[in-house]
Design a protein around this motif. Sequence first.
Motif, PDB file in Angstrom:
ATOM      1  N   ILE A  95       1.079  -0.159 -11.596  1.00 14.38           N
ATOM      2  CA  ILE A  95       0.933   1.862 -10.970  1.00 14.38           C
ATOM      3  C   ILE A  95       1.977   3.005 -11.663  1.00 14.38           C
ATOM      4  O   ILE A  95       1.638   2.660 -12.923  1.00 14.38           O
ATOM      5  N   ILE A  96       0.688   4.086 -11.578  1.00 13.16           N
ATOM      6  CA  ILE A  96       0.780   5.182 -12.461  1.00 13.16           C
ATOM      7  C   ILE A  96       1.509   6.030 -12.274  1.00 13.16           C
ATOM      8  O   ILE A  96       2.022   6.479 -11.032  1.00 13.16           O
ATOM      9  N   VAL A  97       2.486   5.706 -12.818  1.00 10.94           N
ATOM     10  CA  VAL A  97       3.571   6.565 -12.815  1.00 10.94           C
ATOM     11  C   VAL A  97       3.366   8.172 -13.807  1.00 10.94           C
ATOM     12  O   VAL A  97       3.103   8.435 -15.052  1.00 10.94           O
ATOM     13  N   GLU A  98       3.693   8.989 -12.970  1.00 12.11           N
ATOM     14  CA  GLU A  98       3.718   9.999 -13.293  1.00 12.11           C
ATOM     15  C   GLU A  98       5.075  11.206 -12.600  1.00 12.11           C
ATOM     16  O   GLU A  98       5.560  10.908 -11.787  1.00 12.11           O
ATOM     17  N   ASN A  99       4.983  12.390 -12.790  1.00 11.03           N
ATOM     18  CA  ASN A  99       6.409  13.438 -12.940  1.00 11.03           C
ATOM     19  C   ASN A  99       5.914  13.641 -11.436  1.00 11.03           C
ATOM     20  O   ASN A  99       5.702  14.885 -10.794  1.00 11.03           O
ATOM     21  N   LYS A 100       6.123  13.189 -10.478  1.00  6.38           N
ATOM     22  CA  LYS A 100       5.664  13.651  -8.818  1.00  6.38           C
ATOM     23  C   LYS A 100       6.303  12.027  -8.245  1.00  6.38           C
ATOM     24  O   LYS A 100       7.167  11.627  -8.841  1.00  6.38           O
ATOM     25  N   ALA A 101       6.367  12.482  -7.083  1.00  4.33           N
ATOM     26  CA  ALA A 101       6.677  11.732  -6.123  1.00  4.33           C
ATOM     27  C   ALA A 101       5.939  10.828  -5.556  1.00  4.33           C
ATOM     28  O   ALA A 101       4.921  10.684  -4.893  1.00  4.33           O
ATOM     29  N   ILE A 102       6.464   9.413  -5.343  1.00  2.23           N
ATOM     30  CA  ILE A 102       5.200   7.784  -5.282  1.00  2.23           C
ATOM     31  C   ILE A 102       6.341   7.048  -4.430  1.00  2.23           C
ATOM     32  O   ILE A 102       7.202   6.919  -4.359  1.00  2.23           O
ATOM     33  N   SER A 103       5.440   6.874  -3.431  1.00  4.56           N
ATOM     34  CA  SER A 103       6.242   5.669  -2.436  1.00  4.56           C
ATOM     35  C   SER A 103       5.479   4.509  -2.742  1.00  4.56           C
ATOM     36  O   SER A 103       4.163   4.243  -2.825  1.00  4.56           O
ATOM     37  N   VAL A 104       6.077   3.429  -2.963  1.00  5.80           N
ATOM     38  CA  VAL A 104       6.015   2.152  -2.194  1.00  5.80           C
ATOM     39  C   VAL A 104       6.225   1.440  -1.169  1.00  5.80           C
ATOM     40  O   VAL A 104       7.726   0.938  -1.299  1.00  5.80           O
ATOM     41  N   GLU A 105       5.526   0.192  -0.667  1.00  7.86           N
ATOM     42  CA  GLU A 105       5.806  -0.715   0.175  1.00  7.86           C
ATOM     43  C   GLU A 105       5.145  -1.808  -0.190  1.00  7.86           C
ATOM     44  O   GLU A 105       4.335  -2.390  -0.704  1.00  7.86           O
ATOM     45  N   LEU A 106       6.905  -2.276  -0.949  1.00  4.22           N
ATOM     46  CA  LEU A 106       6.599  -3.751  -1.748  1.00  4.22           C
ATOM     47  C   LEU A 106       6.391  -5.020  -0.723  1.00  4.22           C
ATOM     48  O   LEU A 106       6.316  -5.547   0.475  1.00  4.22           O
TER      49      LEU A 106
END
Length: 385
Positions: A95-106
Amino acid sequence: MKKIITILLVGMLLASCKTDSKSVEQPLDGYIISGTAPGVYNGIRVYLKSNDQRGKMITRDTAVVMNERFTFDGKIVNPEVWLLSGNSIKGTLPIIVENKAISVELNKDNIRASKISGTKANEDLIAYEAKVQDISTKRNQLGGQIRTAANAEEKNKLTAEYAELNKQVSEMPINYIKEHPKSLYAMVLIDKLMSQRDTDFNQVTELFDGLDSSLTNSKFGSDVKAKLDAVKRQREALSATEIGKVAPKFTAPTPDGKQLALDDALGKVTIIDFWAAWCGPCRRENPNVVKVYNKYHSKGLEIIGVSLDGTSRQKDPKDAWTKAIEQDKLTWNHVSNLSYFNDPVARAYNIRSIPATFILDENGTIIAKNLRGADLEAKISELLD
């Protein structure tokens, strides 16, 4: 009436925020990764991990699943590819982590089938990884077919197909970067390419220069460019100290504060010895170097000791340096900027660890390097006996 207008304004604002969040990636002061985890029990820990500069896997962030949900929040300087994993879940999800809102359906049964949304970079990552996975599946199938091939002709044909798939995988990052000059993931791939030993840095520079200015002028782009320039300088320094090359020239301070140039200290054979008072292996090797020097100095051997003292743990680096010279009876030339591994001479010779030695002929050409113990004496004997 005033109350009604206020309610309407709040409603309009909320509606506006909701619409914007769907259509535009919202930069934040940090990252917020909101996850759903159907079927994962309360209390299970999930992790964000990545490799540090030494390649060791470390945990960057931890969250706990409650009511099939989890949240990571933090701050990152530049976007990075991290790996999402969980205690009861097999595998990892990039997953690319950056200073934004990210959603994950695991997806607990197949983590690679999980869904990531909220940023274009992760959409690009998922599409790229899907292609890699497709080729990997084909390679695995071909591997089985090669092992059970009926004859040599069939085996050779399948082996050639397998090699072609390997070529496709190796060329994927290059092709992707060329074809997606505006993708943040292209910059992530360039950053990743720099950690590979066989990377062509001239090619990587061309790829970087071909990216859209919105990427190259960003903070991430500036940092990647600085890293690229630094690695190129390291490679150039390494190339400059290969056997057969003329040793890089230098002038540095002696213990009494004078300046000594390499050219003024050359003998028939010269050893440049990188060491430090704090370096245990260096101090243990010093008696052997003393033995070699005492035996061959009269035949034309010179030594220039370059000290990498100057670590912050030393209260008085110069005092430690000069005392070590006296204690170990190192009666040859010595220089040091007392700058630890930032010493300009060490940087010119791409010194990453000590002890390190370079053996030069009378013209200053490097003829051997990193010899210790009996090997060092044997080489000097070969040159001067």
